[in-house]
Structures are given as C-alpha cells and as structure tokens.
Design an enzyme around this catalytic site. Sequence first.
Site, mmCIF file in Angstrom:
data_model
loop_
_atom_site.group_PDB
_atom_site.id
_atom_site.type_symbol
_atom_site.label_atom_id
_atom_site.label_comp_id
_atom_site.label_asym_id
_atom_site.label_seq_id
_atom_site.Cartn_x
_atom_site.Cartn_y
_atom_site.Cartn_z
ATOM 1 N N PHE A 192 0.858 -1.189 0.000
ATOM 2 C CA PHE A 192 0.000 0.000 0.000
ATOM 3 C C PHE A 192 0.888 1.231 0.000
ATOM 4 C CE2 PHE A 192 -2.323 3.586 1.606
ATOM 5 C CZ PHE A 192 -3.494 3.512 0.884
ATOM 6 N N ASP A 210 9.328 2.936 2.005
ATOM 7 C CA ASP A 210 8.152 3.739 2.312
ATOM 8 C C ASP A 210 7.883 3.587 3.806
ATOM 9 O OD1 ASP A 210 5.693 4.898 2.711
ATOM 10 O OD2 ASP A 210 4.728 3.984 0.969
ATOM 11 N N LYS A 230 2.182 10.964 7.412
ATOM 12 C CA LYS A 230 1.382 10.638 8.600
ATOM 13 C C LYS A 230 1.883 11.342 9.874
ATOM 14 C CE LYS A 230 -1.169 6.871 6.725
ATOM 15 N NZ LYS A 230 -0.784 5.868 5.771
HETATM 16 C C1 LIG Z 1 -0.950 5.900 4.317
HETATM 17 C C2 LIG Z 1 0.172 5.441 3.467
HETATM 18 C C3 LIG Z 1 0.483 6.073 2.252
HETATM 19 C C4 LIG Z 1 -0.369 7.179 1.675
HETATM 20 O O1 LIG Z 1 -0.465 8.290 2.491
HETATM 21 P P1 LIG Z 1 -1.643 9.363 2.233
HETATM 22 O O2 LIG Z 1 -1.296 10.501 3.134
HETATM 23 O O3 LIG Z 1 -2.921 8.686 2.618
HETATM 24 O O4 LIG Z 1 -1.607 9.719 0.793
HETATM 25 C C5 LIG Z 1 1.593 5.628 1.550
HETATM 26 N N1 LIG Z 1 2.349 4.617 2.006
HETATM 27 C C6 LIG Z 1 2.072 3.979 3.162
HETATM 28 C C7 LIG Z 1 2.973 2.876 3.620
HETATM 29 C C8 LIG Z 1 0.967 4.346 3.921
HETATM 30 O O5 LIG Z 1 0.666 3.697 5.049
#
Ligand SMILES: *Cc1c(COP(=O)(O)O)cnc(C)c1O
Length: 405
Positions: free
Chosen positions: A145, A230, A259
């Site tokens: 994700f 990520d 986040k």
């Molecule tokens: C939440 C998340 C994203 C996307 O972040 P948004 O602020 O919702 O666009 C990308 N990578 C990971 C691992 C995430 O948990």
Amino acid sequence: MPETRADASQWIALEDHWSAHNYHPLDVVIARGEGIWVWDVEGKKYLDFLAAYSALNQGYGHPRIVEALTRQAKELALTSRAFRNDRFGPFCRKLSQLLGYDKTLMMNTGAEAVETAVKACRRWGYRSKGVPAGEAEIIVFDGNFHGRTTTIISFSTDEGARGDFGPYTPGFRVAPYGDVEATRAMVNDRTVAILVEPIQGEGGVVIPPADFLPGLRALCDERKVLLICDEIQSGLGRAGSLLAHTLSGIRADGVTIGKALSGGLYPVSAFLADDAVMDVFDPGSHGSTYGGNPLACAVAEAAMDVLVEEGLVEHSARLGVHLEERLRAIEVDFIEEIRVAGLWAGIQFSPSVGGARKISEALQAKGLLCKETHVHTLRLAPPLVIKQEELDMALDIIEGVLLSL
Ligand SMILES: *Cc1c(COP(=O)(O)O)cnc(C)c1O
C-alpha cells in the site's frame, strides 16, 4: 438513549447522502479528541487504537503542536515556493539531520511523497544508470500500500483499490513480499529502484523475514538499483524505531515519510535522499503549491520535537514488548497469527470468526476504537503517548471481547 442515538444517525445519514462511499467507517461520530481519547457526539468516551493510521502518534491535540500551528497561522501560513520563507530551510535541515539524509523534499500527502520518490528514481535511472529513455522499471511487492493516485494504484495488488481505474501506468513489476530470490530474478538492466514497506501496514502489520531487507540491500548494491523504503506508516516511532528499516541494520537510499510527521494536525509528507538522487530535480521538474509551506514546517518541526524530546520512539519499543506478551497470552483457538513491532500489532483471525469487522464492532461497544484491515486482520496502533496502565486497560477490553466470542 433513543433520542441521543438519533443524533448520531443524523450525521451518518448526512455523510452517506452527501459524500462518496469510498470508506466503510465504524458508526461512531467523533466530536472531540485529547491524547489517546476521543468523545463521540453522544458524549461516549473511547480509547483510540487506530491513531488515524499512525498520523496521530503524538496523540490528539498535543498542546505543543497546537501551539506551533496557531502561532504560525497568525504569522505566515503560505507563500508558495515562488518565494522563500523563514521556516523552510531550518526545518529541512532539522529533518535531514534527524533521519540522516543529505536533503528533504517536502510535499503534503503520503501519496505525493511516493510519487516524488518514483520520479526521482526514474530520472536517476536515465541520468546515472544509463537506462534507455522510457524503459525504467521499479520493483514493488504484493500486498503493498503506497497511496491512491493513478500511478500508485497501477501497481497495487488489491483489486478493490485498482479495479476499473485503468489504463495503468507501466514500469512496475510486482515481486512476492519477503522473497529476496524471487526479487533477484526480476532485476534487470532497466531496474532503477526497489520500493518497499519495511513492514506492511495496510497489509495487516506484515513483518518480513529477518533476511529480507538486508537481502534487498545487497541486491541493490550489486545491480546499481536504489532501495527506497516507504516509512509513511512504519516510521517515526510506530515500529519502535525512528525508521523501521534501520532495525534490520541497513540504510535505504531514500525514504518517504508522512502521517506522524504532521502530529495529526495538518498534512505534511517528505521524500528524503542523498544528493546523488535528489540532484535530479531542477527548477520546474517537481513541486506543489502547498509543499514546504511555513505552517507545515512549523507543525512538523513541533511534531518531530515532541517525538524526540518525549522519548516516544523508545517508549514504543518498550511498551511494544508488553503489548506482544499480553496478546500472546490470550488463549483462544481462532487466532492464526499475532505480529507485533513496537506499539503496532496485527492479529489475524481464522475465517471461522467471520471477519474482523465483527470484532472491531464489539470493541467499539466496549469503548475501544480500532479497525480491521482486509477481511480477517485487526490492526492495533494506539497513539505513542499511551501510558502502560492505559495500554493494560485496552488489553483487558480486547482480551474480554476475544474470550467472550
Ligand atoms: C498511508 C500510506 C500512504 C499514503 O499516504 P496518504 O497521506 O494517505 O496519501 C503511503 N504509504 C504507506 C505505507 C501508507 O501507510
């Protein structure tokens, strides 16, 4: 309480009528939050064990971050990068030094940080690795994700996230998560990067085998490929480390964060890398109207100060051990697997339970909010400011619900 109950359903009806149905939220309408607690419109109090997918690691309304936000909002909120502002340079230095990279490129949402990484890797591939124009490939993993943009969902393996949104962006290959040898077989002269979550959050707190990230690091070094982690959900303390991938004793060539960078107040994200990668960007090649705005810098600076000065990273690592011990001590036969890293847990239930949604609803009734991810997994991720006695209170609720099932 038939009357007050009617109140909550009013908000739910409005939302269902006037907004797209792109989420399946629990039927709780929150009106206030403080620390690890939230209150719904009926005045009922809950412990939050989702923390906005780890954006709220510092807890709701942390006074120091709210103070930074309000003070900066009155002073200067936005200039665009057409002009310079006095918060941007100092914050980029602070974040780069904190995470150990030469440079920071600020964006707003997590997905934008990932898009930034994708663009950086492709350009680096053409200019530094000599990949023929338009042929760069990036290896990603099943169960990933990385956000919701059209390019990012092009390499999702989740049909719900991807289906009927094509045509898809080419240039991505999907390897099995956790399998270095299968990944090795996909690397070729056009491979510019491997993009990986050190722990898959949305996937259900999936922790790869210990040799996975070191294996990817070695593979990237051998084949001149960039390793991009990520860390948008796994980073900034959630997994018990500032960056989760460093727990494997390696260093990525670039990281995306978001986040908790915002302290739960205001969208901020960033891509960090060393000069050899970041120097591919020149004026006009990338940007965002709000990226690096002074309000975001002030908020993120306070959010990082809180994380470091309140020792939240170490606290997460320490309490995570307790969380794991207590979860493993729950004796029910319908738990298939428990995965814990810091204050972050995935509990995978056997299909006989009939889906983890049932459990999140039972927990809600007992005053604890969390959310299933996919069908059979419950994710626990409280704000990192939680105290041990509060964690124990939550675990008593969780244990009670599971034992009564
Ligand atoms: C939440 C998340 C994203 C996307 O972040 P948004 O602020 O919702 O666009 C990308 N990578 C990971 C691992 C995430 O948990």
